[in-house]
Design a protein around this motif. Structure first.
Motif, mmCIF file in Angstrom:
data_model
loop_
_atom_site.group_PDB
_atom_site.id
_atom_site.type_symbol
_atom_site.label_atom_id
_atom_site.label_comp_id
_atom_site.label_asym_id
_atom_site.label_seq_id
_atom_site.Cartn_x
_atom_site.Cartn_y
_atom_site.Cartn_z
ATOM 1 N N UNK A 223 26.032 11.879 -4.534
ATOM 2 C CA UNK A 223 25.646 12.201 -2.955
ATOM 3 C C UNK A 223 24.350 11.675 -2.528
ATOM 4 N N UNK A 224 24.563 10.588 -1.209
ATOM 5 C CA UNK A 224 23.381 9.874 -0.833
ATOM 6 C C UNK A 224 22.450 10.628 -0.013
ATOM 7 N N UNK A 225 23.024 12.051 0.314
ATOM 8 C CA UNK A 225 21.909 12.839 1.111
ATOM 9 C C UNK A 225 20.993 13.428 0.243
ATOM 10 N N UNK A 226 21.147 13.264 -1.325
ATOM 11 C CA UNK A 226 20.102 13.838 -2.240
ATOM 12 C C UNK A 226 18.895 12.986 -2.316
ATOM 13 N N UNK A 227 17.859 13.251 -2.211
ATOM 14 C CA UNK A 227 16.537 12.474 -2.470
ATOM 15 C C UNK A 227 16.073 12.760 -3.915
ATOM 16 N N UNK A 228 16.281 11.905 -4.711
ATOM 17 C CA UNK A 228 15.863 12.104 -5.982
ATOM 18 C C UNK A 228 14.302 11.733 -6.049
ATOM 19 N N UNK A 229 13.722 10.640 -5.366
ATOM 20 C CA UNK A 229 12.550 9.906 -5.742
ATOM 21 C C UNK A 229 11.839 10.380 -4.553
ATOM 22 N N UNK A 230 10.927 11.245 -4.779
ATOM 23 C CA UNK A 230 9.678 11.506 -3.719
ATOM 24 C C UNK A 230 8.497 11.181 -4.026
ATOM 25 N N UNK A 231 7.657 10.258 -2.971
ATOM 26 C CA UNK A 231 6.337 9.849 -3.231
ATOM 27 C C UNK A 231 5.620 10.110 -1.772
ATOM 28 N N UNK A 232 4.743 11.052 -1.503
ATOM 29 C CA UNK A 232 4.313 11.636 -0.362
ATOM 30 C C UNK A 232 5.697 11.718 0.637
ATOM 31 N N UNK A 233 5.990 11.116 1.558
ATOM 32 C CA UNK A 233 6.841 11.177 2.737
ATOM 33 C C UNK A 233 8.097 10.158 2.363
ATOM 34 N N UNK A 234 7.835 9.547 1.349
ATOM 35 C CA UNK A 234 8.920 8.314 1.102
ATOM 36 C C UNK A 234 9.917 9.137 -0.025
ATOM 37 N N UNK B 1 2.425 0.847 -6.927
ATOM 38 C CA UNK B 1 1.957 1.608 -8.293
ATOM 39 C C UNK B 1 1.741 3.051 -7.625
ATOM 40 N N UNK B 2 2.246 4.021 -8.381
ATOM 41 C CA UNK B 2 1.919 5.246 -8.090
ATOM 42 C C UNK B 2 0.478 5.852 -8.572
ATOM 43 N N UNK C 37 0.855 -1.180 0.089
ATOM 44 C CA UNK C 37 -0.104 0.106 0.133
ATOM 45 C C UNK C 37 0.896 1.179 0.093
ATOM 46 N N UNK C 38 2.328 1.135 0.167
ATOM 47 C CA UNK C 38 2.937 2.510 0.189
ATOM 48 C C UNK C 38 4.333 1.883 -0.456
ATOM 49 N N UNK C 39 5.172 2.775 -0.716
ATOM 50 C CA UNK C 39 6.649 2.701 -1.086
ATOM 51 C C UNK C 39 7.305 2.370 0.204
ATOM 52 N N UNK C 40 7.190 2.881 1.401
ATOM 53 C CA UNK C 40 7.680 2.636 2.746
ATOM 54 C C UNK C 40 7.528 1.288 2.806
ATOM 55 N N UNK C 41 6.520 0.631 2.979
ATOM 56 C CA UNK C 41 6.272 -0.745 3.320
ATOM 57 C C UNK C 41 6.719 -1.722 2.373
ATOM 58 N N UNK C 42 6.852 -1.350 0.948
ATOM 59 C CA UNK C 42 7.674 -2.195 0.004
ATOM 60 C C UNK C 42 9.356 -2.152 0.287
ATOM 61 N N UNK C 43 9.650 -0.941 0.351
ATOM 62 C CA UNK C 43 11.083 -0.756 0.830
ATOM 63 C C UNK C 43 11.501 -1.386 1.868
#
Length: 628
Positions: free
Chosen positions: A491-502, A608-609, A455-461
């Motif tokens: 740079x690992x501190x850069x967030x490229x992928x943002x889906x909500x708070x993921x 899925x987005x 149900x969320x990318x957080x749960x999947x990851x």
């Protein structure tokens, strides 16, 4: 092959008369090679002026050989500068000089990686090999493959000369981290010109009028016994390279045809079709190793760097064996290669081959170039994994070029499924679910395979992280629907992928293969870093480029990131030929997700987005459970 060759006195005269660069240009043109941009020409003027300074007052004989841009066998790389002659014991010597324009203030040490530094390249700061590593690897490659160098013998003395590098920055490159490579190829910087002159003179006491250079250039190319033994031992201790079923049949046929081509000189092509998980790369690596044992120069070829790097590293395991790296090469390496120069080439992921090789700005067709270069060539192909607008790899294209080059062609198929828990039915289910083709696997497949929609990318990851801790390597991948900004790629501190708070980074741009590097579980891979590879479990984030509307899977190419080149030019194609453009966009996007969804050995987790696609996939997966 030399772009420029002369003697010490001839070289000094050409520099003094201001004609050296024009002679180098002429050499490039005579070999049909583009010299490059004006910046490259300026760098030659600068570097060669320093070599003039090194040689002009040295005791090196006037008739010592000088060569510029010597092409290394099996690579697209060239040695910058060579000197040849004999020492006072009458040993034949060649000095290999790697020239660098680097300055110290913009160069950085990379302490946690083997033989890697950071320096300005191509408009940004990038990781590259240490100059001493580079020079020593050239010498090692010549020793491993050039019969004359080994048997005459010709002694090779590699070194690196960074003529702009300031002494206050010496510690960045000349330190314990790089000492094993500096011991093999000494490092000289700006203030070391006198020491370099003395070293060169100590190795060349008598001139050879280029004889050793000519003999090295014309030497037969054959793998050294030490390389053969090393490669064989690596393969034998890795269980994942064991061949079974149709893999063994294909392997034996490939070896048979390669040996036939060596005996009778007839050009041959073996075309091998295999779907995801049929073991194409495992067979390719075994063919590579066996033909090397048969004294045949052979290379593994792929367009993508990821499978080359991963399988080269897997093959050598924890052994610090560098020379096998040159057995793995890019698909654009054969633009300049003359007909039948290489006994055998093995093209993996052949569906990814392109028309233009973009090698020195040249190239006609990579399929043609591979077949032309080799007496025997193998192409492993899955036409449903073409994922780029420029991909031309097809069985028909390979057949056509084989006929045009008078090659005999045979075709075989790999059938056994070793991924997706051995289920060919799962692959068919994916095709049906994506509406690539209708199959009999609409509601399920024949063997257990762990598939779940989260149900969320957080749960999947989180679930994939747990699998990665428990089992073999597991990774999260995604459709290329988020930008990969140039400044933050390492740079690992850069967030490229943002889906909500993921929030996560795309796979970091380093020299280490993302697919097997420790710490990569925190990042998200894309099609370009996972195609041709496999994981225990794969988590797939499907972006907004794939949607579900009114019972149909539809694609939306506008949702692809602008940094993704897979559909570069599609907008122009839509203006000129809308029907063809729509077909191309659908093929590329659906094939991308088909490829991502079939990377798992034991399971595939999904998010899925697009809400409607998420609901559709949940229903499809629930039907599997109901009907299994």
């Amino acid at each position: 092959m030399f772009v420029y060759e002369s003697t010490k006195s001839g070289f000094l005269d050409d520099v003094l008369a201001g004609r050296l660069v024009s002679e180098i240009k002429r050499g490039y043109q005579s070999h049909g090679i583009g010299m490059g941009a004006s910046s490259e020409i300026r760098s030659w003027k600068n570097s060669l002026q320093y070599m003039h300074t090194v040689l002009i007052n040295s005791s090196v004989p006037d008739n010592a050989g000088v060569a510029i841009e010597f092409k290394i066998p099996l690579t697209s790389r060239r040695v910058d500068f060579l000197l040849s002659g004999y020492d006072n014991a009458d040993n034949a010597n060649v000095i290999i000089i790697e020239l660098k324009q680097w300055s110290g203030d913009s160069t950085q040490m990379v302490a946690d990686k083997d033989g890697i530094v950071k320096t300005p390249l191509g408009g940004g700061i990038h990781e590259t090999t240490h100059p001493s590593y580079q020079a020593s690897s050239y010498a090692q490659l010549l020793k491993d493959f050039n019969v004359t160098v080994r048997e005459k013998p010709i002694n090779l003395y590699p070194l690196a000369y960074l003529h702009n590098f300031e002494s206050e920055h010496r510690e960045k490159l000349d330190n314990e981290t790089y000492q094993s490579y500096i011991a093999k190829a000494p490092l000289y910087i700006r203030e070391d010109t006198r020491q370099l002159r003395e070293f060169v003179a100590s190795q060349i006491d008598t001139g050879d009028n280029r004889k050793n250079l000519y003999e090295m250039s014309n030497g037969k190319i054959r793998p050294a016994k030490s390389l053969q033994r090393s490669l064989l031992s690596m393969l034998e201790r890795q269980d994942e390279f064991t061949l079974i079923d149709s893999q063994k049949v294909v392997f034996e046929k490939a070896v048979e045809l390669a040996i036939q081509s060596r005996r009778d000189g007839q050009k041959r092509v073996l075309l091998i079709e295999g779907g995801p998980g049929t073991g194409k790369t495992v067979v390719a690596i075994n063919i590579l190793a066996e033909l090397i044992q048969q004294d045949m120069i052979t290379q593994y070829v792929s367009k993508n760097r990821a499978p080359r790097d991963v399988y080269e590293q897997k093959l050598r395991g924890d052994k610090l064996v560098k020379q096998i790296k040159h057995l793995f090469t890019g698909a654009g390496s054969f633009v300049e290669t003359e007909t039948n120069t290489i006994p055998a080439l093995i093209a993996d992921e052949a569906h990814r081959l392109n028309e233009e090789s973009t090698f020195f700005g040249r190239g006609e067709n990579q399929i043609m170039e591979i077949i032309n270069a080799a007496k025997f060539s193998v192409f492993f192909i899955d036409e449903n994994q073409r994922v780029h607008i420029d991909d031309i790899g097809s069985k028909q294209e390979i057949r056509q070029h084989a006929r045009n080059l008078n090659a005999d062609i045979e075709e075989m198929t790999l059938t056994s499924q070793f991924r997706c828990n051995g289920s060919r039915g799962y692959v068919a289910w994916v095709d049906d679910m994506l509406q690539i083709r209708q199959t009999a696997n609409a509601d399920g497949f024949d063997l257990e395979f762990d598939i779940h929609v989260f149900d969320s990318p957080h749960a999947l990851h989180t679930a994939i992280e747990q699998k990665n801790n428990q089992n073999r390597v597991s990774r999260v991948v995604a459709g290329y629907c988020w930008e990969w900004e140039k400044d933050g790629r390492a740079d690992p501190s850069i967030s490229d992928i943002t889906i909500g708070n993921y929030e996560r980074s795309w796979n970091l741009d380093t020299n280490d293969p993302w697919a097997i590097t420790e710490g990569s579980i925190d990042q998200v891979g894309c099609i370009h870093t996972c195609q041709g590879l496999e994981f225990d479990y794969v988590g797939v984030i499907i972006g907004e480029d794939l949607k579900y509307r009114d019972g149909d899977i539809i694609v939306d190419h506008e949702e692809r990131a602008s940094t993704d080149r897979s559909l570069f030019g599609i907008k122009k194609m839509f203006r000129e030929n809308p029907n063809k453009a729509a077909e191309t966009a659908e093929e590329v996007i659906k094939n991308t997700y088909r490829t991502l969804l079939t990377r798992g050995m034991k399971g595939c987790y999904l998010y899925c987005c697009d809400d409607e696609l998420q609901s559709y996939l949940k229903t499809r997966v629930e039907n599997i459970s109901i009907n299994s």
